[in-house]
Design an enzyme around this catalytic site. Structure first.
Site, PDB file in Angstrom:
ATOM      1  N   ALA A 173       0.838  -1.198   0.000  1.00  0.00           N
ATOM      2  CA  ALA A 173       0.000   0.000   0.000  1.00  0.00           C
ATOM      3  C   ALA A 173       0.876   1.252   0.000  1.00  0.00           C
ATOM      4  CB  ALA A 173      -0.915   0.000   1.222  1.00  0.00           C
ATOM      5  N   TYR A 176       8.360  11.425  -2.716  1.00  0.00           N
ATOM      6  CA  TYR A 176       8.021  10.001  -2.802  1.00  0.00           C
ATOM      7  C   TYR A 176       9.237   9.149  -2.454  1.00  0.00           C
ATOM      8  CZ  TYR A 176       7.476   5.418  -4.954  1.00  0.00           C
ATOM      9  OH  TYR A 176       7.477   4.065  -5.178  1.00  0.00           O
ATOM     10  N   ARG A 204      15.488   4.097 -18.117  1.00  0.00           N
ATOM     11  CA  ARG A 204      14.898   3.407 -16.971  1.00  0.00           C
ATOM     12  C   ARG A 204      15.160   1.910 -17.058  1.00  0.00           C
ATOM     13  NH1 ARG A 204      15.030   7.907 -15.774  1.00  0.00           N
ATOM     14  NH2 ARG A 204      13.336   9.323 -15.147  1.00  0.00           N
TER      15      ARG A 204
END
Length: 376
Positions: A79, A185, A253
């Site tokens: 989560a 984040y 990436r």
């Protein structure tokens, strides 16, 4: 073993649940069905509804933890709020979900002698590294500081050696690299994994912080505009809309396929390891954003114009690729699905879904208004 997966109705959670059920585990999924991720869908996939126990709840709710946690021997904590750009202005929300929610879990475990929990896995992120590892011809392995807005406005996008300020080249980043996140984040993920490892050691619960790279595959959210360029580009390409690439398109990436992520996560649950540590989970491949855009556009018939915008977001990193030696040593993990194959699976699945553009356009406008998206 009974396993609790938080964020269990999401992309990784549902795939992980299927794998665990196949291996004979009992599974509980906890999810609040956030509209940003799930849209209007508030149900589990049909094949899971009768095979798992679903708890509709929020990790920010202490009473939910108290009623749900007992009886589970392993926890996979997925989560989270996950948008790098959005985290720079929805600061309180990211702190509450990613940190306060995890703090409630450990508050309960610490006060109840671990509740019989034998193993914990938390979804961390490569975002904790910031720019990650680079090689300077003069100074060897270095870890550049975040790039400056001034350099990026002048079209200079590559990080520089922190010692001499010279050119350096991206190399795979190991787990012992300094953590210097460039987004909130990333900072929440750094603290969340430190919490997990700290309390794993204190409470004697073997715990793993899996530093997932850029996870993708069939089933990921096509509605959430704050994560995943594959979802964004596939929506644009199917609609024939312009694909405007940030920076110069050469940023890269490490795209890791969902099945590889699930295998690594299951390996942590079944591992006999008794220590607690962080482990990279990646693909051993580096792919540029331009390569992604061209491949996606080509798959859908080259209906879109692919163009470099020169725009950039605060908090983005230039390159990212994981060193996988620790994952190989501890989990016998090696990626099995390379990007070309995984991308074809993802695009074939995306083709069957309606494109969603309004959320992406709204997210760009939000960042512009807050000075976090600089238009070239």
């Amino acid at each position: 073993m009974n396993i609790l997966i938080t964020g269990g109705a999401g992309f990784i959670g549902t795939r992980l649940a299927r794998a665990l059920l196949h291996d004979g585990y009992s599974v509980t999924l906890l999810d609040n069905f956030s509209p940003q991720i799930h849209g209007s869908n508030v149900e589990l996939p049909t094949d899971l509804r009768d095979n798992v126990h679903l708890v509709r709840g929020d990790v920010r709710d202490a009473a939910m933890w108290a009623s749900t946690l007992p009886g589970h021997q392993a926890i996979v904590n997925l989560a989270a709020e996950t948008g790098t750009g959005q985290s720079m202005y929805e600061v309180a929300k990211y702190e509450q979900v990613n940190l306060a929610g995890t703090a409630l879990l450990y508050d309960l475990l610490a006060k109840n002698a671990g509740y019989g929990v034998e193993r914990i896995v938390v979804a961390s992120s490569r975002a904790i590294y910031g720019e990650g590892a680079y090689h300077c011809r003069e100074h060897g392995l270095v870890y550049p500081q975040p790039r400056t807005s001034a350099d990026k406005k002048n079209g200079f996008f590559e990080p520089v050696c922190p010692v001499c300020g010279g050119v350096c080249f991206s190399v795979p980043t190991p787990e012992d690299a300094p953590t210097q996140p460039s987004s909130f984040y990333g900072l929440t993920k750094q603290v969340q994994e430190q919490m997990t490892i700290l309390f794993g050691q204190v409470l004697g619960i073997p715990s793993f912080a899996l530093r997932y790279q850029n996870v993708y595959g069939p089933g990921q959210s096509l509605k959430n505009p704050y994560t995943g360029i594959l979802a964004i580009f596939s929506n644009l390409a199917r609609a024939g809309a312009d694909i405007n690439i940030f920076e110069d398109g050469e940023e890269s990436r490490d795209f890791v396929y969902i099945d590889d992520v699930v295998r690594a996560t299951v390996a942590c649950i079944s591992s006999s390891a008794t220590s607690s540590q962080a482990i990279n989970v990646g693909s051993n491949e580096r792919t540029t954003v331009m390569q992604v855009a061209q491949a996606v556009n080509g798959y859908f018939g080259n209906k879109s114009k692919v163009q470099v915008s020169g725009a950039f977001r605060e908090g983005d990193v230039r390159h990212g690729m994981a060193d996988l030696e620790r994952a190989k040593s501890l989990l016998a993990y090696e990626p099995e699905v390379m990007f070309k194959e995984g991308l074809s699976h993802f695009l074939a699945w995306a083709k069957e879904n309606e494109p969603e553009l309004s959320g992406y356009e709204r997210s760009l406008e939000e960042m512009k208004q807050r000075g976090l998206l600089h238009v070239g």
